[in-house]
Design an enzyme around this catalytic site. Structure first.
Site, PDB file in Angstrom:
ATOM      1  N   GLY A 130       0.816  -1.201   0.000  1.00 34.79           N
ATOM      2  CA  GLY A 130       0.000   0.000   0.000  1.00 34.79           C
ATOM      3  C   GLY A 130       0.851   1.252   0.000  1.00 34.79           C
ATOM      4  O   GLY A 130       2.077   1.199  -0.052  1.00 34.79           O
ATOM      5  N   GLN A 131       0.163   2.392   0.046  1.00 32.37           N
ATOM      6  CA  GLN A 131       0.832   3.686   0.058  1.00 32.37           C
ATOM      7  C   GLN A 131       0.541   4.362   1.381  1.00 32.37           C
ATOM      8  O   GLN A 131      -0.620   4.584   1.720  1.00 32.37           O
ATOM      9  CB  GLN A 131       0.332   4.562  -1.102  1.00 32.37           C
ATOM     10  CG  GLN A 131       1.122   5.849  -1.285  1.00 32.37           C
ATOM     11  CD  GLN A 131       2.536   5.595  -1.813  1.00 32.37           C
ATOM     12  OE1 GLN A 131       2.776   4.611  -2.502  1.00 32.37           O
ATOM     13  NE2 GLN A 131       3.461   6.474  -1.472  1.00 32.37           N
ATOM     14  N   GLY A 132       1.586   4.653   2.138  1.00 31.21           N
ATOM     15  CA  GLY A 132       1.395   5.215   3.464  1.00 31.21           C
ATOM     16  C   GLY A 132       1.530   6.717   3.501  1.00 31.21           C
ATOM     17  O   GLY A 132       1.586   7.393   2.475  1.00 31.21           O
ATOM     18  N   GLY A 133       1.600   7.245   4.718  1.00 32.87           N
ATOM     19  CA  GLY A 133       1.634   8.678   4.918  1.00 32.87           C
ATOM     20  C   GLY A 133       2.893   9.323   4.374  1.00 32.87           C
ATOM     21  O   GLY A 133       2.874  10.474   3.972  1.00 32.87           O
ATOM     22  N   PHE A 134       4.025   8.587   4.374  1.00 36.32           N
ATOM     23  CA  PHE A 134       5.248   9.212   3.864  1.00 36.32           C
ATOM     24  C   PHE A 134       5.932   8.363   2.817  1.00 36.32           C
ATOM     25  O   PHE A 134       7.052   8.631   2.434  1.00 36.32           O
ATOM     26  CB  PHE A 134       6.231   9.539   4.998  1.00 36.32           C
ATOM     27  CG  PHE A 134       6.792   8.327   5.711  1.00 36.32           C
ATOM     28  CD1 PHE A 134       7.734   7.529   5.109  1.00 36.32           C
ATOM     29  CD2 PHE A 134       6.387   8.010   6.996  1.00 36.32           C
ATOM     30  CE1 PHE A 134       8.276   6.439   5.767  1.00 36.32           C
ATOM     31  CE2 PHE A 134       6.924   6.922   7.655  1.00 36.32           C
ATOM     32  CZ  PHE A 134       7.867   6.133   7.041  1.00 36.32           C
ATOM     33  N   GLY A 135       5.276   7.356   2.290  1.00 38.52           N
ATOM     34  CA  GLY A 135       5.871   6.547   1.236  1.00 38.52           C
ATOM     35  C   GLY A 135       5.161   5.216   1.091  1.00 38.52           C
ATOM     36  O   GLY A 135       4.117   4.981   1.692  1.00 38.52           O
ATOM     37  N   LYS A 191       8.666   0.026   5.158  1.00 35.64           N
ATOM     38  CA  LYS A 191       8.191   1.364   4.805  1.00 35.64           C
ATOM     39  C   LYS A 191       9.346   2.155   4.217  1.00 35.64           C
ATOM     40  O   LYS A 191      10.380   2.326   4.853  1.00 35.64           O
ATOM     41  CB  LYS A 191       7.641   2.064   6.035  1.00 35.64           C
ATOM     42  CG  LYS A 191       6.411   1.398   6.600  1.00 35.64           C
ATOM     43  CD  LYS A 191       5.931   2.085   7.854  1.00 35.64           C
ATOM     44  CE  LYS A 191       5.555   3.501   7.558  1.00 35.64           C
ATOM     45  NZ  LYS A 191       5.045   4.188   8.769  1.00 35.64           N
ATOM     46  N   ASP A 231      -5.804   8.387  16.692  1.00 36.37           N
ATOM     47  CA  ASP A 231      -6.402   7.876  15.449  1.00 36.37           C
ATOM     48  C   ASP A 231      -6.697   6.382  15.567  1.00 36.37           C
ATOM     49  O   ASP A 231      -6.456   5.617  14.634  1.00 36.37           O
ATOM     50  CB  ASP A 231      -5.474   8.149  14.265  1.00 36.37           C
ATOM     51  CG  ASP A 231      -6.212   8.056  12.926  1.00 36.37           C
ATOM     52  OD1 ASP A 231      -7.447   8.215  12.922  1.00 36.37           O
ATOM     53  OD2 ASP A 231      -5.559   7.814  11.901  1.00 36.37           O
TER      54      ASP A 231
END
Length: 680
Positions: free
Chosen positions: A370-375, A391, A488
């Site tokens: 997947g695509q996370g918050g910073f990469g 990550k 969160d």
């Protein structure tokens, strides 16, 4: 500089002779193992008592297994360096085939697991295991091995419950019918036309209950990973199960079947020809091995030139590592988050970029989770078989670099079984990577909000998930020197391991406090709709009670199988919390529960969990319990619970800057992101 190995002809000749002898004396087996596991941490020497005992034990297994209906366990050396061994043949094979398979397993395990004190190996027709510790009659299903056909079934939605029923019925028969010897097979038809074959088996030293538990865990794991494929099997040291769309076992009333027969004795007419062919194969293998090893020597020589700078980086402490990233808050670095003495937990394990690049198949699309918050996040498999989630920071991302720094500061020091664990880091040139334990069952929302998959979340599993999340939050709030507010918590940020144990992840919005601070205010409200406490959504005020509110929402979702989202609000003209509260007030809480739980859970316990959920989502933060009280209430049946007040049933009065956390955009179930870390 080390001398070049390739320029030494004498050494090359020695290598050639050595490898030629290996290829000649290495047993050329007729079948390859499905899987082998060699514990390298404990080894024995060739002339030791353990080696002698192991040799005696292995020699006794083939004939005894064939004489005892395919199962045999024994101990050699009861006083000094004992060896415990067990062999199990598949329940449908003949004694001759069983003995042949065990012979092959012994030859192979001596070769691939030489000097290992603990080893296991699986073949299609048998499995073998030995250890220096007694394991007889102990159910062990950790470290499940999964093999599957990558082709997909045409009707996965209908096939999953059908497959679950087939293997569940087989498991019940194998565990509870003594006449079957803990082995059962069945052929049935899917949608009236497609043949489906199933097989389950336990080692016969287990009790009925342990066999049932082992198969239940293996089935749960198979349904979580492989129910949409046309064939799969799960192997453990105590049990195994398998399904296929073709006939792969032998009927109990037949001596023949589709499984290949053991190799027959060579026909004398072709004996010489076959011997010549074997010698050619052996020579070919020897030449191949020599070429590979010489190539390996050259690579080794090149790698040695890089060893010193690599080792220097491996010894890098978090202080120097973070300083390289631009982190100068040494006061925060010196804080002991885990509760140990100063100076503990300071070594951050380094892994080189090349190893991670290889483990992820050069960060291939197929490995991308997947695509996370910073990469991006990738799945990787290390050389020892350990699965990891990687990550990779997007090069040039200033926001990502900030999150990367904070994640190293916080997560590397947080150690709890219900928090996802950082296992390595890597920083080479422009590359910055964080490596986590891999969570194969993805996240809680993957099961909870799926009409088919949520049936796998039995009451026992949901009970364990709720308690695990509560204990993880309690650790963050009270058991570390810093109070950590997650901010969160939601179903997609609860990862599930092989045993469906929960791990809180994704600390992208996390904030920390000193012990003498309990709340803070922010002008930038970022979170996920449906989980934010009203004081945070409206006024930007957050505290440990904000996490308690999110936990309460999540608890209601786990019990109901419904998501407290905008889509639920649009479809039902009220939020899930409003609907649940109305049912509570009308005395109709049973209508709130997930239908799959109705007939399989203790209702008094479920209703108590609902009550605790309402206590957590009360509108006034001061009325909500702390997580220590929540953990106590979840574990006590006698504790009197106060009556809850009404939860917030309105839309927020203030615009939320972002209703989606940074990692929520097409994210991996294994993603973990750290946001700002600010001692207050």
């Amino acid at each position: 500089m080390a001398p070049s190995i390739s320029t030494n002809p004498l050494l090359s000749l020695l290598l050639f002779s050595f490898l030629l002898s290996l290829s000649i004396f290495h047993p050329l087996t007729t079948a390859q193992p499905l899987y082998q596991n060699c514990e390298t941490a404990l080894n024995y020497t060739s002339n030791s008592t353990y080696a002698s005992n192991l040799k005696t034990l292995l020699a006794s297994l083939p004939s005894n297994a064939s004489r005892n209906n395919g199962f045999y366990n024994t101990t050699v050396g009861t006083n000094q360096d004992p060896v415990y061994g067990l062999v199990l043949c598949r329940g449908d094979v003949t004694p001759a085939r069983c003995q042949s398979c065990v012979d092959e397993a012994i030859n192979m395990i001596k070769w691939v697991c030489s000097n290992s004190k603990i080893a296991s190996i699986w073949y299609a027709h048998c499995q073998l295991r030995y250890s220096d510790k007694r394991f007889f009659s102990l159910m062990e299903d950790a470290g499940k091995i999964t093999l599957y056909n990558t082709a997909r079934i045409n009707n996965p939605t209908q096939f999953a419950p059908f497959l679950n029923d087939l293997l569940s019925n087989l498991s019940n028969r194998a565990a509870n019918d003594p006449s079957l010897g803990m082995f059962a097979t069945e052929k049935t038809k899917f949608m009236g036309s497609q043949d489906v074959y199933g097989l389950v088996q336990c080692t016969r030293d287990l009790s009925m209950n342990d066999c049932s538990s082992c198969l239940e865990g293996a089935l749960r794991y198979l349904m979580g990973c492989c129910s949409s494929y046309i064939g799969a099997r799960v192997l453990t040291t105590s049990c195994n199960l398998r399904f296929e769309l073709y006939y792969f076992y032998t009927d109990s009333d037949s001596d023949s079947g589709p499984t290949p027969a053991p190799p027959a004795a060579p026909n004398p007419t072709f004996k010489g020809k076959k011997g010549k062919k074997s010698r050619v194969v052996a020579i070919g293998l020897a030449v191949t091995f020599v070429g590979l090893v010489l190539l390996g020597c050259c690579i080794f020589h090149l790698l040695r030139r890089r060893r010193k700078p690599q080792e220097a980086r491996k010894q890098q402490s978090p202080h120097s590592f973070l300083n390289n990233l631009g982190v100068t808050n040494t006061d925060l670095l010196n804080i002991d988050i885990c509760g140990g003495s100063p100076g503990e937990n300071q070594e951050l394990p380094f892994i080189d970029f090349g190893t991670i690049q290889h483990s992820t198949n050069n960060f291939s699309f197929e490995n991308k989770l997947g695509q996370g918050g910073f990469g991006a996040v990738y799945k990787g498999v290390l050389a020892d078989g350990k699965e990891i989630a990687v990550k990779r920071l997007s090069i040039g991302s200033s926001q990502g670099l900030k999150e990367f720094k904070n994640e190293v500061i916080l997560i590397s020091k947080l150690q709890h079984k219900n928090l996802v664990r950082l296992v390595f880091y890597c920083m080479e040139k422009e590359e910055k990577l964080l490596i986590y334990e891999y969570m194969p069952n993805k996240s809680l929302d993957f099961f909870l909000f799926d009409q088919i998959k949520r049936a796998q979340l039995t009451w026992r599993i949901r009970h364990n998930i709720v308690n695990g999340i509560a204990r993880g939050l309690l650790y963050l709030h009270e058991d570390s020197c810093l109070k950590v507010i997650h901010r969160d918590l939601k179903a997609s940020n609860v990862l599930l391991d092989y045993e469906m144990n929960p791990k809180i992840s994704d600390f992208g919005l996390a904030r920390t406090f000193r012990e003498n601070h309990s709340e803070a205010n922010t002008n930038k409200v970022i979170g996920t709709y449906g989980y934010m406490a009203p004081e945070y959504a409206m006024d930007g005020l957050f505290s440990v009670k904000s996490d308690v509110f999110s936990f309460g929402v999540l608890l209601i979702e786990i019990l109901s199988g419904r998501k407290n989202s905008r889509s639920y609000l649009a479809e039902n003209a009220q939020s899930l919390l409003a609907y649940a509260w109305r049912l509570w007030c009308d005395g109709k809480v049973m209508e709130l529960l997930d239908p799959v739980l109705i007939d399989s859970c203790p209702m008094d316990e479920v209703l108590r969990f609902v009550h605790i959920g309402f206590l957590c989502i009360q509108e006034d933060a001061t009325d909500r319990p702390t997580m220590s009280s929540v953990v106590l209430m979840l574990g006590s049946k006698s504790m009197t619970l106060p009556h809850p007040t009404e939860p917030p049933l309105y839309e927020g009065k203030r615009k939320v800057i972002s209703e989606q956390s940074p990692s929520n955009a097409k994210t991996s179930s294994n993603e973990v992101v750290i946001s700002e870390v600010e001692p207050r």
